[in-house]
Design a protein around this motif. Structure first.
Motif, PDB file in Angstrom:
ATOM      1  N   GLN A  24       0.804  -1.205   0.000  1.00 41.02           N
ATOM      2  CA  GLN A  24       0.000   0.000   0.000  1.00 41.02           C
ATOM      3  C   GLN A  24       0.847   1.269   0.000  1.00 41.02           C
ATOM      4  OE1 GLN A  24      -3.725  -0.083   2.291  1.00 41.02           O
ATOM      5  NE2 GLN A  24      -3.020   1.768   3.310  1.00 41.02           N
ATOM      6  N   SER A  25       1.930   1.276   0.702  1.00 39.20           N
ATOM      7  CA  SER A  25       2.752   2.481   0.795  1.00 39.20           C
ATOM      8  C   SER A  25       3.656   2.671  -0.419  1.00 39.20           C
ATOM      9  CB  SER A  25       3.611   2.449   2.065  1.00 39.20           C
ATOM     10  OG  SER A  25       4.450   1.310   2.061  1.00 39.20           O
ATOM     11  N   VAL A  26       3.839   1.624  -1.211  1.00 37.78           N
ATOM     12  CA  VAL A  26       4.701   1.704  -2.393  1.00 37.78           C
ATOM     13  C   VAL A  26       3.817   2.070  -3.582  1.00 37.78           C
ATOM     14  CG1 VAL A  26       6.394   0.517  -3.835  1.00 37.78           C
ATOM     15  CG2 VAL A  26       6.199  -0.049  -1.406  1.00 37.78           C
ATOM     16  N   ARG A  27       3.607   3.358  -3.762  1.00 40.90           N
ATOM     17  CA  ARG A  27       2.694   3.825  -4.803  1.00 40.90           C
ATOM     18  C   ARG A  27       3.207   5.148  -5.370  1.00 40.90           C
ATOM     19  NH1 ARG A  27      -2.357   7.100  -2.761  1.00 40.90           N
ATOM     20  NH2 ARG A  27      -1.631   8.220  -4.601  1.00 40.90           N
ATOM     21  N   SER A  28       2.752   5.457  -6.579  1.00 48.97           N
ATOM     22  CA  SER A  28       3.108   6.723  -7.203  1.00 48.97           C
ATOM     23  C   SER A  28       2.054   7.770  -6.868  1.00 48.97           C
ATOM     24  CB  SER A  28       3.224   6.555  -8.724  1.00 48.97           C
ATOM     25  OG  SER A  28       1.981   6.121  -9.257  1.00 48.97           O
ATOM     26  N   GLY A  88       5.924   6.468   5.608  1.00 51.16           N
ATOM     27  CA  GLY A  88       5.875   5.708   6.858  1.00 51.16           C
ATOM     28  C   GLY A  88       6.312   4.276   6.698  1.00 51.16           C
ATOM     29  N   PHE A  89       7.068   4.018   5.636  1.00 50.51           N
ATOM     30  CA  PHE A  89       7.463   2.646   5.325  1.00 50.51           C
ATOM     31  C   PHE A  89       8.269   2.004   6.446  1.00 50.51           C
ATOM     32  CE2 PHE A  89      11.086   0.187   3.552  1.00 50.51           C
ATOM     33  CZ  PHE A  89      10.396  -0.945   3.189  1.00 50.51           C
ATOM     34  N   GLU A  90       9.190   2.736   7.032  1.00 58.02           N
ATOM     35  CA  GLU A  90      10.086   2.132   8.020  1.00 58.02           C
ATOM     36  C   GLU A  90       9.577   2.248   9.448  1.00 58.02           C
ATOM     37  OE1 GLU A  90      11.178   6.403   7.496  1.00 58.02           O
ATOM     38  OE2 GLU A  90      10.723   4.714   6.184  1.00 58.02           O
ATOM     39  N   THR A  91       8.513   3.037   9.683  1.00 60.12           N
ATOM     40  CA  THR A  91       8.074   3.278  11.069  1.00 60.12           C
ATOM     41  C   THR A  91       6.670   2.788  11.384  1.00 60.12           C
ATOM     42  OG1 THR A  91       7.302   5.497  10.439  1.00 60.12           O
ATOM     43  CG2 THR A  91       9.574   5.294  11.260  1.00 60.12           C
ATOM     44  N   SER A  92       5.838   2.541  10.366  1.00 61.49           N
ATOM     45  CA  SER A  92       4.453   2.142  10.638  1.00 61.49           C
ATOM     46  C   SER A  92       4.407   0.752  11.270  1.00 61.49           C
ATOM     47  CB  SER A  92       3.631   2.149   9.347  1.00 61.49           C
ATOM     48  OG  SER A  92       4.187   1.273   8.390  1.00 61.49           O
ATOM     49  N   GLU A  93       3.423   0.558  12.148  1.00 67.52           N
ATOM     50  CA  GLU A  93       3.310  -0.716  12.853  1.00 67.52           C
ATOM     51  C   GLU A  93       2.950  -1.855  11.914  1.00 67.52           C
ATOM     52  OE1 GLU A  93       0.730  -2.745  16.521  1.00 67.52           O
ATOM     53  OE2 GLU A  93       0.454  -0.635  15.978  1.00 67.52           O
ATOM     54  N   MET A  94       2.045  -1.590  10.963  1.00 63.49           N
ATOM     55  CA  MET A  94       1.601  -2.615  10.021  1.00 63.49           C
ATOM     56  C   MET A  94       1.883  -2.153   8.591  1.00 63.49           C
ATOM     57  SD  MET A  94       0.075  -4.965  11.992  1.00 63.49           S
ATOM     58  CE  MET A  94      -1.056  -5.851  10.938  1.00 63.49           C
ATOM     59  N   LEU A  95       2.290  -3.087   7.758  1.00 62.97           N
ATOM     60  CA  LEU A  95       2.378  -2.830   6.327  1.00 62.97           C
ATOM     61  C   LEU A  95       1.259  -3.604   5.647  1.00 62.97           C
ATOM     62  CD1 LEU A  95       6.168  -2.926   5.372  1.00 62.97           C
ATOM     63  CD2 LEU A  95       4.649  -0.953   5.520  1.00 62.97           C
ATOM     64  N   ARG A  96       0.553  -2.942   4.726  1.00 64.83           N
ATOM     65  CA  ARG A  96      -0.587  -3.577   4.063  1.00 64.83           C
ATOM     66  C   ARG A  96      -0.269  -3.855   2.605  1.00 64.83           C
ATOM     67  NH1 ARG A  96      -2.428  -0.886   8.328  1.00 64.83           N
ATOM     68  NH2 ARG A  96      -4.192  -1.802   9.453  1.00 64.83           N
ATOM     69  N   PRO A 103       9.432  -6.370  11.201  1.00 68.55           N
ATOM     70  CA  PRO A 103      10.363  -5.676  12.110  1.00 68.55           C
ATOM     71  C   PRO A 103      10.541  -4.220  11.672  1.00 68.55           C
ATOM     72  CG  PRO A 103      11.261  -7.785  11.415  1.00 68.55           C
ATOM     73  CD  PRO A 103      10.060  -7.546  10.569  1.00 68.55           C
ATOM     74  N   TYR A 104      10.760  -3.337  12.640  1.00 69.38           N
ATOM     75  CA  TYR A 104      10.983  -1.931  12.329  1.00 69.38           C
ATOM     76  C   TYR A 104      12.343  -1.748  11.660  1.00 69.38           C
ATOM     77  CZ  TYR A 104       6.923  -0.751  15.196  1.00 69.38           C
ATOM     78  OH  TYR A 104       5.650  -0.660  15.698  1.00 69.38           O
ATOM     79  N   GLY A 105      12.422  -0.692  10.858  1.00 67.09           N
ATOM     80  CA  GLY A 105      13.677  -0.396  10.176  1.00 67.09           C
ATOM     81  C   GLY A 105      13.566  -0.667   8.689  1.00 67.09           C
ATOM     82  N   ALA A 106      13.990   0.293   7.878  1.00 62.90           N
ATOM     83  CA  ALA A 106      13.868   0.171   6.430  1.00 62.90           C
ATOM     84  C   ALA A 106      14.676  -0.996   5.881  1.00 62.90           C
ATOM     85  CB  ALA A 106      14.304   1.474   5.761  1.00 62.90           C
ATOM     86  N   ASP A 107      15.864  -1.241   6.416  1.00 61.07           N
ATOM     87  CA  ASP A 107      16.726  -2.281   5.871  1.00 61.07           C
ATOM     88  C   ASP A 107      16.107  -3.666   6.045  1.00 61.07           C
ATOM     89  OD1 ASP A 107      19.422  -3.010   4.752  1.00 61.07           O
ATOM     90  OD2 ASP A 107      19.452  -4.171   6.618  1.00 61.07           O
ATOM     91  N   GLN A 108      15.635  -3.973   7.270  1.00 64.63           N
ATOM     92  CA  GLN A 108      15.038  -5.284   7.515  1.00 64.63           C
ATOM     93  C   GLN A 108      13.737  -5.447   6.731  1.00 64.63           C
ATOM     94  OE1 GLN A 108      15.123  -7.068  11.497  1.00 64.63           O
ATOM     95  NE2 GLN A 108      16.146  -5.194  12.239  1.00 64.63           N
ATOM     96  N   ARG A 109      12.924  -4.421   6.732  1.00 65.75           N
ATOM     97  CA  ARG A 109      11.646  -4.528   6.035  1.00 65.75           C
ATOM     98  C   ARG A 109      11.831  -4.697   4.524  1.00 65.75           C
ATOM     99  NH1 ARG A 109       7.019  -0.695   8.859  1.00 65.75           N
ATOM    100  NH2 ARG A 109       6.985  -1.863  10.810  1.00 65.75           N
ATOM    101  N   ALA A 110      12.765  -3.969   3.956  1.00 61.63           N
ATOM    102  CA  ALA A 110      12.997  -4.086   2.521  1.00 61.63           C
ATOM    103  C   ALA A 110      13.441  -5.499   2.151  1.00 61.63           C
ATOM    104  CB  ALA A 110      14.042  -3.067   2.078  1.00 61.63           C
ATOM    105  N   GLY A 111      14.292  -6.109   2.978  1.00 58.50           N
ATOM    106  CA  GLY A 111      14.745  -7.474   2.699  1.00 58.50           C
ATOM    107  C   GLY A 111      13.611  -8.475   2.768  1.00 58.50           C
TER     108      GLY A 111
END
Length: 364
Positions: A31-35, A179-187, A226-234
């Protein structure tokens, strides 16, 4: 032509195996990865007499542009700006775009300009839906169209000369917070709602990362990462490459009422039904004849009407569908009946009304 089209569609559909596995990234997106869409208003200058001329919006815009450089046009002067045009600028700001990156823009005339060929866009701000400036646009236009006219009013237009593009014509000035790296839930959202597909995606993700995914509705999965852009991106990269076998598409018959195109999905089934199709052709031919009554020297030439009427009743065929008839049997029967696109639509609508067609009809 229609028969060949139906046979080709049938061959493709009947030869297909059950739904093949697809990657998660091909079924939906986070959801957060959008143009985001950007728009702006600007002026194109340097045209070869194909601009807006006395268009009021262009005049006012040129007053503003001149004012930025310290040049004040007299208020009672209305310049004829044949070499300038008022335009709307549109662009798409990609996800995670950062200041300094370049994006493409599309420039479209909004006034009486005949062509934007050869023009240059003056620096213009691009706004987001929140009214904030996210990019600045400027550059020389590439126009794929051509428009010319003669003094007698004749005109020749190739493609659309009032729309142009500037490759990398805008510079990003502000990034969008996701809010990619800080939001509690990613949808994660499916492109098309389907509970079975959503359940299969959830199960596949939980097999790889136990307990992180749950279904919110027929479109959305919520994931605790997990929080953090690096872990979430992986983790997201791994999730997107998981293979899923999506649910079979629902039974649909799509009809384009303008072109007569009919597409039948492989899931379409028929209850027991019989179809009779025939047509009557009435033909009237007019063959007027010129006659000269006797005697030849005193008679008056007349036109004598001669009409012939013929009726052709084509044989009607009856096609019987057994319970659970598949697309192959539908195609064979409709080909046997020799249906035209209009007849095919009428037959499908009649089957739907009779309750024999187990499919959703979509008319576009």
């Amino acid at each position: 032509m229609l028969r060949k089209l139906i046979l080709a569609l049938a061959a493709l559909t009947l030869g297909a195996t059950p739904a093949a596995a697809e990657r998660v990234r091909d079924l939906g997106s986070f959801q957060s990865v959008r143009s985001n869409q950007l728009t702006g208003y600007g002026i194109v200058v340097g045209l070869d007499g194909t601009g807006d001329d006395n268009f009021a919006y262009t005049t006012e815009a040129m007053r503003g542009v001149s004012g930025r450089f310290g040049l004040q046009l007299p208020p009672n002067v209305n310049p004829a700006l044949k070499n300038a045009a008022a335009v709307m600028i549109t662009a798409e700001l990609p996800a995670f775009a950062k200041p300094g990156q370049r994006i493409d823009i599309t420039v479209s005339a909004i006034g009486k300009a005949k062509s934007l060929r050869g023009g240059a866009l003056i620096m213009s701000p691009l706004y987001g839906a929140d009214g904030e400036i996210y990019a600045m646009a400027q550059g020389n236009l590439a126009v794929g169209g051509l428009g010319v006219s003669g003094r007698d009013g004749s005109r020749l237009t190739v493609n659309v000369p009032t729309v142009g593009r500037v490759a990398e014509g805008a510079s990003v000035e502000r990034s969008v917070s996701t809010g990619f790296e800080t939001s509690e839930m990613l949808r994660w959202n499916l492109f098309q709602a389907d509970f079975l597909t959503a359940a299969r995606v959830r199960d596949a993700i939980n097999d790889r990362y136990p307990g992180i995914a749950e279904i919110e509705d027929g479109v959305t999965l919520a994931m605790r990462l997990p929080y953090g852009a690096d872990q979430r991106a992986g983790i997201m990269a791994q999730i997107e490459m998981i293979d899923i076998t999506p649910a079979e598409a629902s039974a649909k018959v799509v009809i384009n009422s303008r072109t007569g195109t009919v597409v039948i999905s492989s899931a379409v089934r028929l209850s027991p039904a019989a179809i009779s199709h025939g047509s009557m052709v009435v033909r009237i031919d007019e063959n007027p004849m010129v006659v000269q009554p006797a005697p030849f020297s005193n008679g008056r030439t007349q036109v004598e009407e001669s009409s012939s009427i013929g009726i052709e009743q084509r044989d009607a065929h009856v096609a019987l569908f057994e319970p659970g008839a598949s697309l192959a049997e539908v195609v064979d029967a409709l080909n046997m009946l020799g249906t035209t696109p209009a007849d095919l639509v009428a037959i499908l609508e009649a089957l739907k009304q009779a309750g024999s067609l187990k499919a959703e009809m979509v008319i576009i």
